[in-house]
Structure formats: C-alpha cells, structure tokens
Write an enzyme that holds these catalytic residues in place. Structure first.
Site, PDB file in Angstrom:
ATOM      1  N   GLU A  72     -10.127  -3.285 -40.961  1.00 22.77           N
ATOM      2  CA  GLU A  72      -9.954  -2.138 -41.854  1.00 22.77           C
ATOM      3  C   GLU A  72     -11.137  -1.208 -41.658  1.00 22.77           C
ATOM      4  O   GLU A  72     -12.295  -1.623 -41.776  1.00 22.77           O
ATOM      5  CB  GLU A  72      -9.837  -2.546 -43.319  1.00 22.77           C
ATOM      6  CG  GLU A  72      -9.596  -1.346 -44.230  1.00 22.77           C
ATOM      7  CD  GLU A  72      -9.162  -1.699 -45.638  1.00 22.77           C
ATOM      8  OE1 GLU A  72      -9.402  -0.875 -46.544  1.00 22.77           O
ATOM      9  OE2 GLU A  72      -8.586  -2.791 -45.840  1.00 22.77           O
ATOM     10  N   ASP A 102     -11.517  10.104 -45.102  1.00 26.23           N
ATOM     11  CA  ASP A 102     -11.951  11.476 -45.360  1.00 26.23           C
ATOM     12  C   ASP A 102     -11.138  12.405 -44.458  1.00 26.23           C
ATOM     13  O   ASP A 102     -11.128  12.240 -43.246  1.00 26.23           O
ATOM     14  CB  ASP A 102     -13.445  11.609 -45.053  1.00 26.23           C
ATOM     15  CG  ASP A 102     -14.032  12.915 -45.568  1.00 26.23           C
ATOM     16  OD1 ASP A 102     -13.347  13.956 -45.471  1.00 26.23           O
ATOM     17  OD2 ASP A 102     -15.177  12.909 -46.046  1.00 26.23           O
ATOM     18  N   LYS A 116     -11.924  21.151 -43.097  1.00 25.94           N
ATOM     19  CA  LYS A 116     -12.362  22.367 -42.412  1.00 25.94           C
ATOM     20  C   LYS A 116     -12.207  22.213 -40.900  1.00 25.94           C
ATOM     21  O   LYS A 116     -12.554  21.183 -40.334  1.00 25.94           O
ATOM     22  CB  LYS A 116     -13.821  22.676 -42.768  1.00 25.94           C
ATOM     23  CG  LYS A 116     -14.029  23.018 -44.239  1.00 25.94           C
ATOM     24  CD  LYS A 116     -15.477  23.355 -44.531  1.00 25.94           C
ATOM     25  CE  LYS A 116     -15.671  23.700 -46.011  1.00 25.94           C
ATOM     26  NZ  LYS A 116     -17.088  23.999 -46.325  1.00 25.94           N
ATOM     27  N   ASP A 171      -3.127  10.918 -48.863  1.00 27.59           N
ATOM     28  CA  ASP A 171      -2.429  11.815 -49.779  1.00 27.59           C
ATOM     29  C   ASP A 171      -2.623  13.265 -49.376  1.00 27.59           C
ATOM     30  O   ASP A 171      -2.253  14.175 -50.118  1.00 27.59           O
ATOM     31  CB  ASP A 171      -2.939  11.605 -51.207  1.00 27.59           C
ATOM     32  CG  ASP A 171      -4.428  11.886 -51.327  1.00 27.59           C
ATOM     33  OD1 ASP A 171      -4.804  12.836 -52.041  1.00 27.59           O
ATOM     34  OD2 ASP A 171      -5.222  11.163 -50.689  1.00 27.59           O
ATOM     35  N   ASP A 223     -20.816   3.065 -37.416  1.00 25.60           N
ATOM     36  CA  ASP A 223     -19.781   3.959 -36.920  1.00 25.60           C
ATOM     37  C   ASP A 223     -18.646   3.150 -36.310  1.00 25.60           C
ATOM     38  O   ASP A 223     -18.854   2.362 -35.381  1.00 25.60           O
ATOM     39  CB  ASP A 223     -20.404   4.892 -35.876  1.00 25.60           C
ATOM     40  CG  ASP A 223     -19.470   5.986 -35.414  1.00 25.60           C
ATOM     41  OD1 ASP A 223     -18.251   5.848 -35.602  1.00 25.60           O
ATOM     42  OD2 ASP A 223     -19.975   6.978 -34.854  1.00 25.60           O
ATOM     43  N   GLU A 234     -17.601  -0.021 -42.552  1.00 32.45           N
ATOM     44  CA  GLU A 234     -17.925   0.966 -43.592  1.00 32.45           C
ATOM     45  C   GLU A 234     -19.364   1.434 -43.388  1.00 32.45           C
ATOM     46  O   GLU A 234     -20.290   0.620 -43.432  1.00 32.45           O
ATOM     47  CB  GLU A 234     -17.768   0.348 -44.979  1.00 32.45           C
ATOM     48  CG  GLU A 234     -18.205   1.218 -46.134  1.00 32.45           C
ATOM     49  CD  GLU A 234     -17.451   2.535 -46.181  1.00 32.45           C
ATOM     50  OE1 GLU A 234     -18.128   3.588 -46.141  1.00 32.45           O
ATOM     51  OE2 GLU A 234     -16.208   2.513 -46.249  1.00 32.45           O
TER      52      GLU A 234
END
EC number: 2.1.1.33
Length: 256
Positions: free
Chosen positions: A85, A159, A163, A195, A137, A110
C-alpha cells in the site's frame, strides 16, 4: 479541446459523472525527484516519537541492501503472498487488511512521519506481525522490489496535485505504471481510490493505454461502489460528508 483516443475519452467522461474531463495524453510528464511534498507535520507526542525511534527500525525496509529473491523472507511468519500500500496515511485501510489476512504479508510506504507514528501505534496495540514499513519515496521502493513479487498494489486517496505544474508529482505516471507491471505477478492487481474526478480520469487514461494492464470494470457499480471488504479511511469518510463520491478502480496485470 485535446483529441485523445476515443476509448480513453469516453470512459474518462463517465468517471467525471458526465462532465467532460480531458487529459492531454500527448504531453509527457517526467518524474524528477520525489512524488511527495513535506514529510513532517505536527510535533509527535512522546510515545509516538519513542515508537519511531525504537519500533520502526525493526519493521523498516532497508533498500540500501539488496532485495530478497522472495519478499516473503521479510516476514517472521510464513506468508502466502505480499501486497503493497502506497501512501497509507493514518493506516486505517492497511491495518484492517493486515488483520483480515494474516496469511498475507503487507508492505506500507509512507513518507510522512506523522502517518508512520500512527500506524506504529496500531501495530503495537494489536500486536500485528505481518506488516513491514518503508518511510520514504515510493518510487525508490518500486525500483528496489524484485520482479513478479507483489500480488496487489493499493493507492488509496493519494494527493491529487491539482495544479498543472505539480502533475509530475502524481504517483500515476507512465514510469510508475511500468514499475508496477514489473513488480506485480501475472493476474495481480493495482487498485486506486480517489474522490477527485480529474485524478480518476488521469489514472484511467494512463492505465487504459498501458498494454500490461486491463481495467476490470464491467458495469458502473464496479467503480462506483467499494469492492467487498474495503475499509473506509478517515479521509474517505470526510469526502463523503462533504458530498464527494469516490471512484474505485481496479486494474489487472495481464500475463506477459
């Protein structure tokens, strides 16, 4: 309007709830450095800091060392398969999966120390033995993994980097799709939840043009509803409260 492959355009529009979401597939975005931004948020409480200092070293992967031929060797107890994950946040989904599937080994990546501290507390409280962690990373971890090593890769509410100048920081890039194809076993899966319609469209467009993967959806509910056993994350619940519906995308690694 950018003209792209008809199959990609049609399905991206479906994910956009009939809004036209067009992705320029002729624009190449190269990965330069990390996919992540800042790595530390709120100050850790004393026990959290203790877990990071003392428990994390026992669970953390050291990618300076060669990867084992079989990732099952990373776990104390025998495991039948290994899953990854990426960006597990507070660890709600990863912990639920590890508890539900003790026969599976889980790797969680993470970069944020606060998320790492939260999952370490859950691992300690519930004496979880089938989780290993990588505090860095995910691109570096993907390069380290042996080929045909993973049964599944999950990317849950990443995330979206909305932009345009930040698109290169999104995990879903052609280079990472190639890395996932190398790391997954034949028939393995990449599962993606977001979402954010534009990131769903981006992900679908990139994966549909990847010859190594097949989108498994056969009907709208296959991507509108969570798959069986899915554990909603804190962020997922927040999105629902605010009226944003997630899409649940599953892609199968085609046999080489």
């Amino acid at each position: 309007m950018i003209t792209i492959d008809r199959r990609v355009q049609t399905k991206c529009s479906v994910l956009g709830r009939h809004k036209q979401v067009f992705i320029d597939m002729n624009e190449t975005v190269h990965h330069q450095g990390s996919f992540f931004g800042r790595r530390k948020g709120h100050k850790l409480r004393a026990h959290q800091a203790d877990l990071v200092d003392n428990l994390l070293p026992h669970l953390a992967l050291d990618i300076e060392l060669p990867a084992p031929d079989a990732l099952a060797e990373l776990f104390d107890a025998p495991v039948e398969a290994v899953r990854l994950e990426i960006g597990f946040g507070g660890g709600e989904h990863l912990i639920a999966e590890a508890l539900a599937h003790p026969e599976i080994g889980f790797i969680g990546a993470e970069p944020y120390v606060n998320g790492m501290a939260k999952i370490l507390a859950r691992i300690e409280d519930q004496n979880i033995r089938n989780v290993r962690l990588f505090a860095g990373d995910a691109a570096e971890l993907m390069a380290w993994l042996p080929a045909r090593a993973l049964k599944r890769i999950d990317l849950i509410h990443p995330d979206p980097w909305p932009k345009r100048r930040h698109w290169k920081r999104r995990f879903v890039q052609d280079s990472m799709i190639g890395a996932m194809a190398r790391a997954l076993i034949d028939g393995g899966e990449f599962r993606f939840v977001s979402d954010i319609d534009s990131y769903n469209a981006w992900t679908l467009a990139h994966l549909l043009r990847a010859p190594e993967f097949d989108w498994t959806a056969e009907r709208a509910d296959d991507w509108r509803k969570p798959w069986s056993g899915y554990t909603m994350t804190r962020y997922g619940r927040k999105a629902e409260r605010e009226g944003r519906r997630a899409s649940y995308l599953r892609f199968r690694r085609i046999a080489a």
